[in-house]
Scaffold this motif. Structure first.
Motif, PDB file in Angstrom:
ATOM      1  N   ALA A 268      49.740  37.335  30.853  1.00 33.78           N
ATOM      2  CA  ALA A 268      50.205  38.579  31.312  1.00 33.78           C
ATOM      3  C   ALA A 268      49.633  39.586  30.327  1.00 33.78           C
ATOM      4  O   ALA A 268      49.303  40.824  30.800  1.00 33.78           O
ATOM      5  CB  ALA A 268      51.553  38.747  31.491  1.00 33.78           C
ATOM      6  N   LEU A 269      49.632  39.103  29.057  1.00 37.32           N
ATOM      7  CA  LEU A 269      49.009  40.282  28.175  1.00 37.32           C
ATOM      8  C   LEU A 269      47.639  40.612  28.391  1.00 37.32           C
ATOM      9  O   LEU A 269      46.983  41.697  28.277  1.00 37.32           O
ATOM     10  CB  LEU A 269      49.356  39.799  26.738  1.00 37.32           C
ATOM     11  CG  LEU A 269      50.778  39.923  26.229  1.00 37.32           C
ATOM     12  CD1 LEU A 269      51.130  38.998  24.911  1.00 37.32           C
ATOM     13  CD2 LEU A 269      51.017  41.331  25.850  1.00 37.32           C
ATOM     14  N   PHE A 270      46.749  39.404  28.422  1.00 39.92           N
ATOM     15  CA  PHE A 270      45.427  39.518  28.761  1.00 39.92           C
ATOM     16  C   PHE A 270      45.168  40.140  30.145  1.00 39.92           C
ATOM     17  O   PHE A 270      44.040  40.847  30.065  1.00 39.92           O
ATOM     18  CB  PHE A 270      44.789  38.048  28.941  1.00 39.92           C
ATOM     19  CG  PHE A 270      44.700  37.305  27.337  1.00 39.92           C
ATOM     20  CD1 PHE A 270      44.309  37.923  26.250  1.00 39.92           C
ATOM     21  CD2 PHE A 270      44.902  36.051  27.379  1.00 39.92           C
ATOM     22  CE1 PHE A 270      44.366  37.237  25.236  1.00 39.92           C
ATOM     23  CE2 PHE A 270      45.136  35.474  26.270  1.00 39.92           C
ATOM     24  CZ  PHE A 270      44.792  36.152  24.961  1.00 39.92           C
ATOM     25  N   ALA A 271      45.751  39.973  31.257  1.00 38.78           N
ATOM     26  CA  ALA A 271      45.713  40.822  32.356  1.00 38.78           C
ATOM     27  C   ALA A 271      46.076  42.159  32.123  1.00 38.78           C
ATOM     28  O   ALA A 271      45.304  43.156  32.880  1.00 38.78           O
ATOM     29  CB  ALA A 271      46.886  40.049  33.489  1.00 38.78           C
ATOM     30  N   GLN A 272      47.205  42.588  31.395  1.00 45.50           N
ATOM     31  CA  GLN A 272      47.224  43.909  30.808  1.00 45.50           C
ATOM     32  C   GLN A 272      46.168  44.702  30.406  1.00 45.50           C
ATOM     33  O   GLN A 272      45.850  45.780  30.734  1.00 45.50           O
ATOM     34  CB  GLN A 272      48.533  44.033  30.173  1.00 45.50           C
ATOM     35  CG  GLN A 272      48.737  45.334  29.566  1.00 45.50           C
ATOM     36  CD  GLN A 272      49.817  45.245  28.447  1.00 45.50           C
ATOM     37  OE1 GLN A 272      50.860  44.379  28.524  1.00 45.50           O
ATOM     38  NE2 GLN A 272      49.687  45.833  27.190  1.00 45.50           N
TER      39      GLN A 272
END
Length: 527
Positions: A268-272
């Protein structure tokens, strides 16, 4: 006679300097505009103009006086062009920016661009150049006493050493960097110090894993995650790396739900951040967790997605690992021919990369397939070498698997004493490092080589551990082994039915072509 032949036109030199100045001024305006635009708009809006930005940078190369503005635009854009798929062109821009930063006497920028470049070169498998670039970045960062940059450049260099199998050099480098960071602590801001500690925590966690101290590695990640989350200035990408590493440690520690949670948080952090590369890599690790849980279809989907991405991006480092991991999925299914085909590709990629660790893994896994096929003589030399290598360099749970594989080989060669010794070594190691998955495997292998009563006791213990961990393939193998040593037909039938049911439920039906209640193949030790 044509008009062209009747008119004499004298050669006249044309002064183009005016147009060159005009074009230079135009490019200067465009560079200023582009930098402002990038800083004021979202990555999604900037991506629509990616090719225009890159073309502008290429055109600006014609004028040295525009180099500074060009590097300013490159700094504003990085790392987004990599996330947009402009891998080759952006590598050229990083090289250019590092050189111009040096020419302009801007060592901090130079170290930063060199570190980015080293990381990219490692991903592509260009290890010799990656080592030189990372070393240069570290030297420049050290001269600046920039702790966060020094740590990141050092970690890039450690990564290259690990790929070269220069483990002692890697360990020495990590210790030196940790000492250096401690010496620079007083002059660093809280933000820089937290980042630097987190960067160095990543290879330290891997080192602790190799020593069998996975619990300590998890505690280390706990602290760094807490520190980063408390900072005023967010660090989502570095935080994602910490969650990913902690998720990996939870997987090794057989805490699969926690591993899934952390890996999904990292994704989720990398997608953000819009980083498809980091997100896909993390999903590949999630595929390993799914594999351990015998969620074989889900594992294949996760790993194949990563393979497709890494083939497009020429990320050979991760591609090599993904292909090897996919082979394990097919081995778990009992599809030995497909496993061997994937291992052949795994071996080719590792050879191309010069990746010693992955090469050993490919050879060792192929030897395990040979054991399943009853080819112990063909497998012995490789398994002995893998055992020796793992004893010296491998993670402790991996070395436990090496003990079991070599023990299986000795058993096929009628060397029961050596097999029992190796099984006992794996069991003792599993209890030292608190690995219930490894303990379950060791007990199952020991069960077939002791008297029937002890064998059934060992198998019931192995079954309980496998069920507690959620490792359904191991559950199936325990049931089939219980059927094989059962004292009466009714018990044999009951255990056999339960084992077959588990294999069908997880899609590992390839094994059903190789087993009967009276005869079992040598099931490979898989973690």
């Amino acid at each position: 006679m044509s008009i062209a032949q009747t008119i004499s036109v004298p050669a006249v030199g044309i002064d183009t300097s005016h147009w060159q100045r005009h074009f230079r001024d135009y490019l200067q305006d465009r560079l200023n505009w582009a930098t402002a635009y990038v800083c004021q708009h979202s990555p999604a809006q900037n991506e629509r103009h990616a090719r225009s930005f890159l073309n502008l940078l290429q055109q600006a190369r014609a004028f040295r006086e525009l180099n500074e503005l060009a590097v300013t635009l490159i700094a504003a854009l990085h790392p987004w062009p990599l996330r947009w798929g402009e891998w080759d062109l952006w590598e050229l821009e990083l090289r250019f920016a590092a050189q111009v930063s040096a020419d302009l006497s801007r060592p901090l920028s130079q170290a930063e661009f060199l570190t980015y470049l080293a990381e990219r070169l490692s991903t592509r498998g260009q290890l010799t150049e990656a080592e030189a670039v990372a070393q240069h970045a570290l030297t420049v960062a050290r001269a600046c006493r920039a702790v966060a940059l020094l740590a990141r450049a050092g970690v890039a260099l450690i990564g290259v050493y690990e790929l070269h199998a220069a483990y002692e050099t890697s360990h020495t480098m990590l210790q030196a960097l940790e000492s250096e960071l401690e010496a620079l602590r007083a002059g660093a801001s809280p933000q820089e110090l937290a980042q630097a500690q987190a960067y160095l925590g990543l290879p330290r966690a891997i080192a602790l894993r190799k020593q069998g101290c996975v619990g300590q590695a998890i505690q280390l990640m706990d602290q760094f995650i807490e520190d980063l989350e408390s900072l005023d200035v967010p660090q989502p990408y570095l935080l994602g790396e910490l969650y990913r590493t902690r998720g990996l440690m939870f997987w090794v520690h057989v805490h699969y739900p926690k591993a899934k949670r952390d890996l999904q948080q990292a994704m989720a952090l990398f997608a953000q951040e819009g980083d498809a590369n980091a997100e896909t890599y993390t999903q590949s690790i999630l595929g390993l967790v799914q594999w351990s849980l015998s969620e074989l279809d889900e594992a294949e989907c996760s790993i194949r997605r990563s393979i497709a991405y890494n083939e497009r991006t020429k990320a050979r480092w991760q591609l090599t690992r993904d292909v090897g991991n996919l082979a394990l999925v097919y081995l778990s299914r009992g599809e030995l021919a497909m496993t061997l085909a994937l291992l052949e590709r795994h071996e080719r990629l590792a050879l191309q990369m010069g990746d010693t660790w992955e090469l050993h893994r490919a050879y060792g896994n192929r030897a395990e397939v040979q054991l399943c096929q009853g080819q112990a003589r063909e497998a012995y030399a490789v398994l002995q070498e893998t055992y020796d290598y793992g004893q010296k360099y491998g993670a402790r749970e991996g070395y436990g698997l090496d003990c079991l594989s070599l023990g299986l080989c000795h058993l096929q060669l009628s060397n029961q004493r050596q097999a029992l010794q190796l099984y006992g070594e794996a069991l003792e190691l599993s209890q030292q490092i608190v690995s219930p998955a490894l303990e379950s495997l060791a007990l199952r292998y020991l069960a077939t080589e002791v008297d029937a009563e002890r064998g059934r006791t060992y198998l019931q213990q192995a079954l309980a551990l496998a069920q507690t961990c959620g490792r359904r393939l191991d559950v199936a193998f325990c049931y089939l082994t219980l059927a094989n040593i059962a004292a009466d037909p009714a018990t044999r039938e009951r255990h056999w039915t339960l084992g077959v049911h588990e294999l069908k439920a997880i899609g590992a039906t390839g094994w059903l072509k190789l087993v009967t209640p009276e005869h079992l193949p040598y099931f490979p030790p898989l973690l």
